[in-house]
Design an enzyme around this catalytic site. Structure first.
Site, PDB file in Angstrom:
ATOM      1  N   GLN A 188       0.837  -1.192   0.000  1.00  5.87           N
ATOM      2  CA  GLN A 188       0.000   0.000   0.000  1.00  5.87           C
ATOM      3  C   GLN A 188       0.876   1.248   0.000  1.00  5.87           C
ATOM      4  O   GLN A 188       1.972   1.252   0.556  1.00  5.87           O
ATOM      5  CB  GLN A 188      -0.936   0.026   1.236  1.00  5.87           C
ATOM      6  N   ARG A 189       0.388   2.296  -0.593  1.00  6.58           N
ATOM      7  CA  ARG A 189       1.159   3.538  -0.744  1.00  6.58           C
ATOM      8  C   ARG A 189       1.723   4.022   0.598  1.00  6.58           C
ATOM      9  O   ARG A 189       2.871   4.459   0.678  1.00  6.58           O
ATOM     10  CB  ARG A 189       0.299   4.623  -1.380  1.00  6.58           C
TER      11      ARG A 189
END
Length: 182
Positions: free
Chosen positions: A71-72
């Protein structure tokens, strides 16, 4: 032929241990790939919020695979896991063409990291079981992999879900570990 059989055949030195860092964007299939390598059930996979570690041992080989969430918000923490990496596995969702540019940028940043300098890279072009998947050759061209000169690399078409191509990637790793220079 399973991963353990391949490792038995390709074993070159006793007690060889490899630290493998498994990275890629969220939903690329990293955890499914890890579970496939460990011969575990892949029917119920949840997004990795931190990291997973699996060790696979067989007659002198010990593979320590670190699967870090993609995830970012987690990606800035990837660098905490770079040290002592023997091989980088980078997983790409071959069917998510909208994210090819993003995954390419993340890969380019990884390849610039000093602690990953010269580390061999195995790119898994995952989700080849989907009709919309781009072929590995198209992904390699789009990411300009042919310009990578500072390390050995390989792109392997695979489906982590079915296992197709996964062990071929591991064969490449085992054959090329003797060429790796730290």
């Amino acid at each position: 032929m399973g991963l353990l059989s391949i490792l038995r055949k390709l074993k070159s030195t006793p007690d060889q241990e490899m630290r493998i860092l498994l990275l890629g964007l969220d939903n690329a299939g990293k955890t499914t790939l890890l579970k496939t390598l460990a011969s575990e059930d892949v029917t119920h996979i949840t997004p990795t919020q931190g990291f997973n570690i699996k060790s696979v041992q067989s007659q002198g080989f010990k593979l320590n695979v670190w699967d870090i969430g993609g995830q970012r918000k987690i990606r800035p923490y990837w660098r905490n896991y770079f040290e002592n990496t023997d091989v980088l596995f980078y997983v790409i969702d071959s069917a998510d063409r909208k994210r090819f540019e993003e995954t390419g940028q993340e890969l380019a940043e990884l390849l610039e990291e000093e602690k990953l300098d010269g580390v061999p890279v195995l790119l898994f072009a995952n989700k080849q079981d989907l009709l919309t998947a781009a072929p590995a050759s198209e992904i390699a061209e789009g990411l300009n992999l042919h310009t990578m000169r500072d390390r050995i690399w390989h792109i392997q078409a695979c489906s982590a879900l079915t296992g197709e191509g996964v062990h071929d990637g591991m064969t490449w790793v085992c054959k090329n570990m003797t060429r790796k220079k730290k």
